[in-house]
Scaffold this motif. Structure first.
Motif, PDB file in Angstrom:
ATOM      1  N   MET A   1      39.736  63.496  48.039  1.00 61.74           N
ATOM      2  CA  MET A   1      39.495  62.490  47.003  1.00 61.74           C
ATOM      3  C   MET A   1      39.160  63.200  45.695  1.00 61.74           C
ATOM      4  O   MET A   1      38.562  64.263  45.695  1.00 61.74           O
ATOM      5  N   THR A   2      39.524  62.562  44.602  1.00 65.22           N
ATOM      6  CA  THR A   2      39.243  63.165  43.309  1.00 65.22           C
ATOM      7  C   THR A   2      38.229  62.314  42.550  1.00 65.22           C
ATOM      8  O   THR A   2      38.148  61.105  42.743  1.00 65.22           O
ATOM      9  N   ALA A   3      37.455  62.977  41.688  1.00 64.52           N
ATOM     10  CA  ALA A   3      36.467  62.262  40.889  1.00 64.52           C
ATOM     11  C   ALA A   3      37.186  61.484  39.795  1.00 64.52           C
ATOM     12  O   ALA A   3      38.298  61.842  39.401  1.00 64.52           O
ATOM     13  N   PRO A   4      36.584  60.404  39.292  1.00 63.07           N
ATOM     14  CA  PRO A   4      37.218  59.672  38.191  1.00 63.07           C
ATOM     15  C   PRO A   4      37.360  60.561  36.964  1.00 63.07           C
ATOM     16  O   PRO A   4      36.522  61.432  36.725  1.00 63.07           O
ATOM     17  N   SER A   5      38.409  60.350  36.182  1.00 63.72           N
ATOM     18  CA  SER A   5      38.618  61.145  34.977  1.00 63.72           C
ATOM     19  C   SER A   5      37.643  60.705  33.900  1.00 63.72           C
ATOM     20  O   SER A   5      37.315  59.525  33.809  1.00 63.72           O
ATOM     21  N   PRO A   6      37.223  61.637  33.027  1.00 62.65           N
ATOM     22  CA  PRO A   6      36.445  61.219  31.855  1.00 62.65           C
ATOM     23  C   PRO A   6      37.280  60.267  31.005  1.00 62.65           C
ATOM     24  O   PRO A   6      38.510  60.283  31.061  1.00 62.65           O
ATOM     25  N   PRO A   7      36.617  59.428  30.195  1.00 70.09           N
ATOM     26  CA  PRO A   7      37.358  58.457  29.375  1.00 70.09           C
ATOM     27  C   PRO A   7      38.372  59.148  28.481  1.00 70.09           C
ATOM     28  O   PRO A   7      38.105  60.222  27.958  1.00 70.09           O
ATOM     29  N   GLY A   8      39.528  58.531  28.327  1.00 72.57           N
ATOM     30  CA  GLY A   8      40.531  59.066  27.409  1.00 72.57           C
ATOM     31  C   GLY A   8      41.518  60.005  28.079  1.00 72.57           C
ATOM     32  O   GLY A   8      42.566  60.295  27.517  1.00 72.57           O
ATOM     33  N   LEU A   9      41.176  60.524  29.254  1.00 72.92           N
ATOM     34  CA  LEU A   9      42.118  61.424  29.923  1.00 72.92           C
ATOM     35  C   LEU A   9      43.146  60.603  30.680  1.00 72.92           C
ATOM     36  O   LEU A   9      42.812  59.615  31.325  1.00 72.92           O
ATOM     37  N   LEU A  10      44.396  61.033  30.601  1.00 70.99           N
ATOM     38  CA  LEU A  10      45.465  60.328  31.305  1.00 70.99           C
ATOM     39  C   LEU A  10      45.349  60.582  32.807  1.00 70.99           C
ATOM     40  O   LEU A  10      44.831  61.605  33.248  1.00 70.99           O
ATOM     41  N   ARG A  11      45.881  59.658  33.562  1.00 72.47           N
ATOM     42  CA  ARG A  11      45.817  59.728  35.013  1.00 72.47           C
ATOM     43  C   ARG A  11      46.940  58.834  35.536  1.00 72.47           C
ATOM     44  O   ARG A  11      47.116  57.722  35.031  1.00 72.47           O
ATOM     45  N   ALA A  12      47.710  59.315  36.492  1.00 74.55           N
ATOM     46  CA  ALA A  12      48.827  58.505  36.979  1.00 74.55           C
ATOM     47  C   ALA A  12      49.196  58.938  38.387  1.00 74.55           C
ATOM     48  O   ALA A  12      48.945  60.076  38.774  1.00 74.55           O
ATOM     49  N   PRO A  13      49.807  58.023  39.150  1.00 76.01           N
ATOM     50  CA  PRO A  13      50.316  58.426  40.464  1.00 76.01           C
ATOM     51  C   PRO A  13      51.487  59.391  40.301  1.00 76.01           C
ATOM     52  O   PRO A  13      52.283  59.250  39.366  1.00 76.01           O
ATOM     53  N   LEU A  14      51.548  60.371  41.172  1.00 71.40           N
ATOM     54  CA  LEU A  14      52.675  61.309  41.169  1.00 71.40           C
ATOM     55  C   LEU A  14      53.132  61.455  42.615  1.00 71.40           C
ATOM     56  O   LEU A  14      52.369  61.895  43.467  1.00 71.40           O
ATOM     57  N   VAL A  15      54.363  61.033  42.882  1.00 71.30           N
ATOM     58  CA  VAL A  15      54.892  61.075  44.242  1.00 71.30           C
ATOM     59  C   VAL A  15      56.026  62.083  44.306  1.00 71.30           C
ATOM     60  O   VAL A  15      56.974  61.996  43.524  1.00 71.30           O
ATOM     61  N   VAL A  16      55.895  63.040  45.184  1.00 73.07           N
ATOM     62  CA  VAL A  16      56.962  64.008  45.427  1.00 73.07           C
ATOM     63  C   VAL A  16      57.575  63.631  46.766  1.00 73.07           C
ATOM     64  O   VAL A  16      56.897  63.627  47.790  1.00 73.07           O
ATOM     65  N   GLU A  17      58.876  63.293  46.756  1.00 74.54           N
ATOM     66  CA  GLU A  17      59.485  62.713  47.941  1.00 74.54           C
ATOM     67  C   GLU A  17      60.889  63.272  48.098  1.00 74.54           C
ATOM     68  O   GLU A  17      61.634  63.320  47.125  1.00 74.54           O
ATOM     69  N   PHE A  18      61.224  63.720  49.298  1.00 74.40           N
ATOM     70  CA  PHE A  18      62.584  64.190  49.524  1.00 74.40           C
ATOM     71  C   PHE A  18      62.912  64.127  51.008  1.00 74.40           C
ATOM     72  O   PHE A  18      62.043  64.301  51.848  1.00 74.40           O
ATOM     73  N   PRO A  19      64.187  63.853  51.329  1.00 74.59           N
ATOM     74  CA  PRO A  19      64.586  63.892  52.733  1.00 74.59           C
ATOM     75  C   PRO A  19      65.001  65.310  53.106  1.00 74.59           C
ATOM     76  O   PRO A  19      65.621  66.008  52.308  1.00 74.59           O
ATOM     77  N   PHE A  20      64.610  65.743  54.280  1.00 76.23           N
ATOM     78  CA  PHE A  20      64.975  67.067  54.762  1.00 76.23           C
ATOM     79  C   PHE A  20      65.894  66.872  55.957  1.00 76.23           C
ATOM     80  O   PHE A  20      65.492  66.377  56.991  1.00 76.23           O
ATOM     81  N   THR A  21      67.172  67.210  55.775  1.00 76.52           N
ATOM     82  CA  THR A  21      68.170  67.008  56.827  1.00 76.52           C
ATOM     83  C   THR A  21      68.416  68.315  57.555  1.00 76.52           C
ATOM     84  O   THR A  21      68.668  69.331  56.900  1.00 76.52           O
ATOM     85  N   ARG A  22      68.301  68.297  58.867  1.00 80.14           N
ATOM     86  CA  ARG A  22      68.553  69.546  59.597  1.00 80.14           C
ATOM     87  C   ARG A  22      69.322  69.269  60.880  1.00 80.14           C
ATOM     88  O   ARG A  22      69.178  68.217  61.521  1.00 80.14           O
ATOM     89  N   SER A  23      70.176  70.236  61.254  1.00 79.61           N
ATOM     90  CA  SER A  23      70.810  70.192  62.565  1.00 79.61           C
ATOM     91  C   SER A  23      69.822  70.800  63.550  1.00 79.61           C
ATOM     92  O   SER A  23      68.897  71.508  63.164  1.00 79.61           O
ATOM     93  N   LEU A  24      70.034  70.515  64.832  1.00 74.62           N
ATOM     94  CA  LEU A  24      68.971  70.835  65.787  1.00 74.62           C
ATOM     95  C   LEU A  24      69.226  72.061  66.655  1.00 74.62           C
ATOM     96  O   LEU A  24      68.280  72.711  67.093  1.00 74.62           O
ATOM     97  N   GLY A  25      70.465  72.391  66.951  1.00 76.14           N
ATOM     98  CA  GLY A  25      70.689  73.489  67.897  1.00 76.14           C
ATOM     99  C   GLY A  25      70.400  73.013  69.313  1.00 76.14           C
ATOM    100  O   GLY A  25      69.847  71.929  69.518  1.00 76.14           O
ATOM    101  N   PRO A  26      70.768  73.810  70.325  1.00 78.95           N
ATOM    102  CA  PRO A  26      70.712  73.329  71.713  1.00 78.95           C
ATOM    103  C   PRO A  26      69.299  73.013  72.218  1.00 78.95           C
ATOM    104  O   PRO A  26      69.117  72.044  72.963  1.00 78.95           O
ATOM    105  N   VAL A  27      68.306  73.800  71.820  1.00 75.53           N
ATOM    106  CA  VAL A  27      66.965  73.615  72.390  1.00 75.53           C
ATOM    107  C   VAL A  27      66.259  72.400  71.788  1.00 75.53           C
ATOM    108  O   VAL A  27      65.757  71.528  72.496  1.00 75.53           O
ATOM    109  N   GLN A  28      66.259  72.331  70.439  1.00 71.98           N
ATOM    110  CA  GLN A  28      65.597  71.187  69.800  1.00 71.98           C
ATOM    111  C   GLN A  28      66.350  69.893  70.092  1.00 71.98           C
ATOM    112  O   GLN A  28      65.748  68.822  70.206  1.00 71.98           O
ATOM    113  N   SER A  29      67.671  69.986  70.205  1.00 66.69           N
ATOM    114  CA  SER A  29      68.465  68.809  70.551  1.00 66.69           C
ATOM    115  C   SER A  29      68.052  68.273  71.918  1.00 66.69           C
ATOM    116  O   SER A  29      67.825  67.071  72.092  1.00 66.69           O
TER     117      SER A  29
END
Ligand code: ZN
Length: 319
Positions: free
Chosen positions: A1-29
């Motif tokens: 958790m983060t502390a509230p920002s002092p007045p006047g400081l900007l603050r915004a949600p930041l979402v880093v999102e990506f799909p990771f596609t992988r083949s499995l090979g015989p064992v993981q498959s």
């Protein structure tokens, strides 16, 4: 958790999102297809240990390992941590324990969730069993979670050929990181300046360099930068590259030029796209100015001002 920002400081949600596609090979498959079929598979290492979850290479000798075995759906907790506040998309919506479970027949432990009423109900050495998900697709989430049980040891691992109808051969793992980002005092001033189409840097009181965008401190002198300085709007291309690969979700025709631009008065170059000139005519020393689009939060690109090129000596320290 983060502390509230002092007045006047900007603050915004930041979402880093990506799909990771992988083949499995015989064992993981085999492992993930097995989960779909409610079969738990491990792999034997060169020295005869059973790894669950399985890997494709011996962790000691790095040799290929392919000898699959089936282990029980019961096991023993080897260590745990209580998660009192589950986050979205975690295995359970109510507080639960993260556990390492050594399944009966295995020599290594599997990380998963344990459904328990509270931390007092969890201990190392407790017996647990798999709770299967109602709908299974060939993913680690086919194990909904573990639950406490009193069952006897499920016995040693038994050979399994890993063959299933319609095996799972690839997965898409969605990665998502949720941040609340505050850019801090210096970058708040920078961003607020951009909203007025001004570029605000900060000067080091010791070495007098002007940093743009400002980070709040001089990395060379290790002191806070406090004096705000307006720089630009025009600047000089110090170096550049020609981009030939079209990025997804970016509506810019290739090839185009991306450059380091030292704004007038700044001692650090920032990045920007160069437009309004054929890509093969962009050069070091080219004088440019920002081009804003309606509603833009930063310059869309920079274009030539028509001035003579800057002398190399004028920007050689900024490359
Ligand atoms: Zn300094």
């Amino acid at each position: 958790m983060t502390a509230p920002s002092p007045p006047g400081l900007l603050r915004a949600p930041l979402v880093v999102e990506f799909p990771f596609t992988r083949s499995l090979g015989p064992v993981q498959s085999a492992f993930l297809t097995g989960l779909r079929e409610r079969v738990l598979l491990g792999v034997k290492t060169c020295d005869g240990r059973v790894m669950v979850p399985p890997v494709e290479y011996d962790p000691v000798t790095a040799e290929d390992i392919r000898e699959l075995v089936e282990v029980a759906a019961t096991g023993t907790v080897t260590t745990w941590a209580w998660n009192g506040r589950p986050r979205p998309n975690q295995p359970l919506g109510t507080p639960f324990a993260w556990v390492l479970v050594r399944l009966d027949g295995a020599d290594t432990a599997l990380l998963h969730a344990l459904d328990a009423p509270g931390p007092e109900a969890v201990r190392t050495g407790m017996r647990v069993r798999v709770r299967w998900a109602a709908e299974r697709t060939g993913a680690i989430t086919d194990i909904a979670c573990f639950e406490p049980c009193d069952g006897a040891d499920g016995g040693p691992a038994t050979p399994h050929d890993g063959a299933f109808a319609d095996p799972v051969t690839g997965i898409v793992a969605e990665a998502r990181l949720d941040y609340t980002y505050s850019p801090g005092r210096a970058q708040t001033a920078y961003i607020n300046g951009l909203s007025r189409r001004k570029t605000i840097g900060e000067r080091c009181p010791s070495c007098h360099k002007v940093y743009v965008p400002p980070r709040g401190a001089c990395p060379t002198c290790g002191v806070a930068t406090t004096d705000q300085v307006e720089v630009g709007p025009a600047g000089t291309v110090t170096t550049y590259c020609i981009v030939n690969i079209k990025a997804r979700n970016l509506d810019i025709e290739v090839p185009y030029v991306y450059a380091h631009i030292a704004l007038d008065g700044a001692d650090l170059a920032l990045h920007g796209r160069i437009g309004g000139i054929p890509y093969d005519q962009v050069r070091m020393g080219l004088r440019v100015e920002p081009v804003w689009t309606e509603g833009g939060r930063y310059p869309d690109h920079y274009r030539p001002t028509g001035e003579p090129d800057a002398d190399y000596d004028a920007y050689k320290e900024l490359i």
